[in-house]
Design a protein around this motif. Structure first.
Motif, PDB file in Angstrom:
ATOM      1  N   THR A  46       0.919  -1.182   0.017  1.00 20.45           N
ATOM      2  CA  THR A  46      -0.179   0.221  -0.179  1.00 20.45           C
ATOM      3  C   THR A  46       0.892   1.377  -0.136  1.00 20.45           C
ATOM      4  O   THR A  46       2.042   1.312   0.664  1.00 20.45           O
ATOM      5  CB  THR A  46      -0.940   0.032   1.072  1.00 20.45           C
ATOM      6  N   ILE A  47       0.378   2.167  -0.839  1.00 20.77           N
ATOM      7  CA  ILE A  47       1.025   3.588  -0.807  1.00 20.77           C
ATOM      8  C   ILE A  47      -0.043   4.591  -0.516  1.00 20.77           C
ATOM      9  O   ILE A  47      -1.337   4.221  -0.492  1.00 20.77           O
ATOM     10  CB  ILE A  47       1.860   3.989  -2.129  1.00 20.77           C
ATOM     11  N   TRP A  48       0.200   5.735  -0.005  1.00 23.36           N
ATOM     12  CA  TRP A  48      -0.806   6.803   0.160  1.00 23.36           C
ATOM     13  C   TRP A  48      -0.382   7.877  -0.852  1.00 23.36           C
ATOM     14  O   TRP A  48       0.420   8.996  -0.339  1.00 23.36           O
ATOM     15  CB  TRP A  48      -0.625   7.260   1.669  1.00 23.36           C
ATOM     16  N   PRO A  49      -0.927   8.132  -2.060  1.00 22.06           N
ATOM     17  CA  PRO A  49      -0.747   9.306  -3.061  1.00 22.06           C
ATOM     18  C   PRO A  49      -1.311  10.530  -2.183  1.00 22.06           C
ATOM     19  O   PRO A  49      -2.210  10.455  -1.433  1.00 22.06           O
ATOM     20  CB  PRO A  49      -1.612   9.080  -4.187  1.00 22.06           C
ATOM     21  N   ALA A  50      -0.366  11.651  -2.559  1.00 19.96           N
ATOM     22  CA  ALA A  50      -0.707  12.908  -1.850  1.00 19.96           C
ATOM     23  C   ALA A  50      -0.927  13.820  -3.050  1.00 19.96           C
ATOM     24  O   ALA A  50      -0.184  13.518  -4.086  1.00 19.96           O
ATOM     25  CB  ALA A  50       0.216  13.419  -0.783  1.00 19.96           C
ATOM     26  N   LEU A  76      -8.041  24.082  -6.631  1.00 19.40           N
ATOM     27  CA  LEU A  76      -8.787  23.251  -5.808  1.00 19.40           C
ATOM     28  C   LEU A  76      -8.105  22.276  -5.286  1.00 19.40           C
ATOM     29  O   LEU A  76      -7.190  21.846  -5.971  1.00 19.40           O
ATOM     30  CB  LEU A  76     -10.010  22.702  -6.652  1.00 19.40           C
ATOM     31  N   ILE A  77      -8.446  21.836  -4.029  1.00 18.72           N
ATOM     32  CA  ILE A  77      -7.815  20.432  -3.358  1.00 18.72           C
ATOM     33  C   ILE A  77      -8.924  19.552  -4.138  1.00 18.72           C
ATOM     34  O   ILE A  77      -9.607  19.373  -3.787  1.00 18.72           O
ATOM     35  CB  ILE A  77      -8.001  20.583  -1.862  1.00 18.72           C
ATOM     36  N   LEU A  78      -7.760  18.541  -4.693  1.00 17.08           N
ATOM     37  CA  LEU A  78      -8.488  17.309  -5.189  1.00 17.08           C
ATOM     38  C   LEU A  78      -8.477  16.063  -4.145  1.00 17.08           C
ATOM     39  O   LEU A  78      -7.352  15.984  -3.524  1.00 17.08           O
ATOM     40  CB  LEU A  78      -7.771  16.941  -6.499  1.00 17.08           C
ATOM     41  N   GLN A  79      -9.366  15.527  -4.003  1.00 18.11           N
ATOM     42  CA  GLN A  79      -9.650  14.318  -3.206  1.00 18.11           C
ATOM     43  C   GLN A  79      -9.197  14.520  -1.847  1.00 18.11           C
ATOM     44  O   GLN A  79      -8.501  13.589  -1.048  1.00 18.11           O
ATOM     45  CB  GLN A  79      -8.782  13.235  -3.886  1.00 18.11           C
ATOM     46  N   ARG A  80      -9.255  15.538  -1.301  1.00 19.94           N
ATOM     47  CA  ARG A  80      -9.047  16.072   0.036  1.00 19.94           C
ATOM     48  C   ARG A  80      -7.801  16.068   0.358  1.00 19.94           C
ATOM     49  O   ARG A  80      -7.012  15.954   1.349  1.00 19.94           O
ATOM     50  CB  ARG A  80      -9.920  15.179   1.225  1.00 19.94           C
ATOM     51  N   GLY A  81      -6.830  15.764  -0.902  1.00 17.46           N
ATOM     52  CA  GLY A  81      -5.328  15.900  -0.731  1.00 17.46           C
ATOM     53  C   GLY A  81      -4.869  14.773  -0.354  1.00 17.46           C
ATOM     54  O   GLY A  81      -3.428  14.657  -0.374  1.00 17.46           O
ATOM     55  N   GLY A  82      -5.305  13.610  -0.550  1.00 13.56           N
ATOM     56  CA  GLY A  82      -4.792  12.190  -0.067  1.00 13.56           C
ATOM     57  C   GLY A  82      -5.898  11.144   0.277  1.00 13.56           C
ATOM     58  O   GLY A  82      -6.802  11.260   0.706  1.00 13.56           O
ATOM     59  N   PHE A  83      -5.312  10.088  -0.079  1.00 14.71           N
ATOM     60  CA  PHE A  83      -6.000   8.573  -0.015  1.00 14.71           C
ATOM     61  C   PHE A  83      -4.974   7.473   0.115  1.00 14.71           C
ATOM     62  O   PHE A  83      -3.905   7.498  -0.224  1.00 14.71           O
ATOM     63  CB  PHE A  83      -6.960   8.372  -0.700  1.00 14.71           C
ATOM     64  N   ALA A 107       3.967  10.142  -3.628  1.00 19.21           N
ATOM     65  CA  ALA A 107       3.709   8.837  -2.762  1.00 19.21           C
ATOM     66  C   ALA A 107       4.261   9.016  -1.461  1.00 19.21           C
ATOM     67  O   ALA A 107       5.290   9.371  -1.191  1.00 19.21           O
ATOM     68  CB  ALA A 107       4.249   7.734  -3.570  1.00 19.21           C
ATOM     69  N   ARG A 108       3.281   8.850  -0.255  1.00 20.99           N
ATOM     70  CA  ARG A 108       3.738   8.734   1.041  1.00 20.99           C
ATOM     71  C   ARG A 108       3.796   7.128   0.961  1.00 20.99           C
ATOM     72  O   ARG A 108       3.064   6.320   0.887  1.00 20.99           O
ATOM     73  CB  ARG A 108       2.381   9.086   1.881  1.00 20.99           C
ATOM     74  N   THR A 109       4.932   6.912   1.783  1.00 23.07           N
ATOM     75  CA  THR A 109       5.129   5.351   2.124  1.00 23.07           C
ATOM     76  C   THR A 109       5.453   5.183   3.379  1.00 23.07           C
ATOM     77  O   THR A 109       5.830   5.844   4.095  1.00 23.07           O
ATOM     78  CB  THR A 109       6.506   4.912   1.343  1.00 23.07           C
ATOM     79  N   ASN A 110       5.284   3.751   3.673  1.00 21.21           N
ATOM     80  CA  ASN A 110       5.420   3.168   5.028  1.00 21.21           C
ATOM     81  C   ASN A 110       4.492   3.931   6.081  1.00 21.21           C
ATOM     82  O   ASN A 110       5.123   4.602   6.941  1.00 21.21           O
ATOM     83  CB  ASN A 110       6.880   3.073   5.326  1.00 21.21           C
ATOM     84  N   CYS A 111       3.287   4.111   5.738  1.00 20.69           N
ATOM     85  CA  CYS A 111       2.577   4.845   6.716  1.00 20.69           C
ATOM     86  C   CYS A 111       1.749   3.767   7.780  1.00 20.69           C
ATOM     87  O   CYS A 111       1.273   2.669   7.257  1.00 20.69           O
ATOM     88  CB  CYS A 111       1.375   5.725   5.928  1.00 20.69           C
ATOM     89  N   ALA A 112       1.271   4.345   8.790  1.00 21.70           N
ATOM     90  CA  ALA A 112       0.449   3.626   9.807  1.00 21.70           C
ATOM     91  C   ALA A 112      -0.125   4.598  10.754  1.00 21.70           C
ATOM     92  O   ALA A 112       0.437   5.920  10.842  1.00 21.70           O
ATOM     93  CB  ALA A 112       1.676   2.563  10.409  1.00 21.70           C
ATOM     94  N   ALA A 113      -1.167   4.052  11.696  1.00 23.81           N
ATOM     95  CA  ALA A 113      -1.711   4.866  12.742  1.00 23.81           C
ATOM     96  C   ALA A 113      -0.757   4.748  13.773  1.00 23.81           C
ATOM     97  O   ALA A 113       0.159   4.187  13.810  1.00 23.81           O
ATOM     98  CB  ALA A 113      -2.951   4.021  13.047  1.00 23.81           C
TER      99      ALA A 113
END
Length: 260
Positions: free
Chosen positions: A37-41, A49-56, A79-85
């Motif tokens: 999984t990656i988290w595009p920003a 305009l900000i698209l897609q709230r800026g990330g997902f 791409a944001r990588t190695n993301c977690a809560a």
């Protein structure tokens, strides 16, 4: 329907047609071609305009499509990588983090190092021009390419399909919290912080801002990118109404580089 394809270790497909054809003729599709999984920003330029709230979040080997505004838009994607809560209920990423404690960046910029796609959509008098580029000026965290198929004008493949985490010079490496894996590769500016490498103050002009040993590491591996602030070695594509693009099977970037 015409389109434009970008790849961010994943791929981004942007469909562009003449603005007079329809008001909903621009679709952005982000395809994660990596086995994790990656988290595009997304960060718009000022006034856009900000698209897609800026990330997902984007799971491995999946894609996500969304409409772009019917008027000119410009901004950057990474791409944001190695993301977690986090233990406190927030959200953080090892690379590209936008510090919102959420998967939504809401227009915020991301931490460097990060590979950036720079987009200008619906340009020109007829609003059918798409120009694009891939920048390593702020370092590298994921492979990224941009390509167009059967468009008019200059529609080259640009970007970096190489895994630079494995070859990043020691002084430029960013390690994970455990100190076991390389997760990004810094720019010379970030690593050393000098005016010369950052192209600022007396080095801020086109005449004084030059390539360095650090930028040449990126340029040699990925010539179709921008690697320092005044890099003019690769022309900006100006692609008009490109046809639908086929996905390029570039080698998927490694998630981490192993420590020696």
């Amino acid at each position: 329907m015409s389109s434009l394809l970008l790849a961010l270790c994943l791929f981004l497909m942007i469909k562009c047609t003449r603005a007079q054809d329809t008001q909903s003729d621009l679709t952005i599709t982000v395809v994660n071609n990596c086995p994790y999984t990656i988290w595009p920003a997304i960060q718009p330029n000022s006034g856009h305009l900000i698209l897609q709230r800026g990330g997902f979040a984007l799971p491995a080997l999946t894609h996500h499509s969304f409409p772009a505004p019917p008027h000119p838009w410009s901004g950057r994607m990474w791409a944001r990588t190695n993301c977690a809560a986090t233990p406190t209920g927030g959200f953080a990423c090892a690379t590209g983090d936008c510090h919102t404690n959420s998967t939504d960046c809401n227009g915020s910029s991301g931490s460097t190092p990060a590979t950036l796609a720079q987009l200008n959509l619906r340009g020109g008098a007829s609003l059918d021009a798409c120009d694009y580029g891939v920048s390593l000026v702020d370092g590298y965290n994921a492979a990224m390419t941009v390509s167009a198929h059967e468009g008019r004008g200059a529609c080259p493949v640009v970007g970096c399909g190489a895994d630079l985490l494995a070859t990043c010079p020691e002084r430029l490496r960013v390690w994970d919290r455990q100190g076991e894996d390389v997760v990004a590769c810094k720019s010379g500016c970030q690593a050393y912080g000098t005016d010369e490498l950052c192209c600022r103050n007396e080095y801020g002009s086109v005449r004084r801002c030059r390539a360095s040993g650090c930028s040449e590491f990126f340029k040699q591996a990925c010539p179709a990118t921008y690697t320092y602030a005044q890099d003019k070695s690769w022309p900006t594509p100006e692609c008009y109404a490109p046809r639908e693009l086929k996905q390029q099977n570039i080698p998927c970037c490694a998630q981490t580089g192993q420590k020696d």
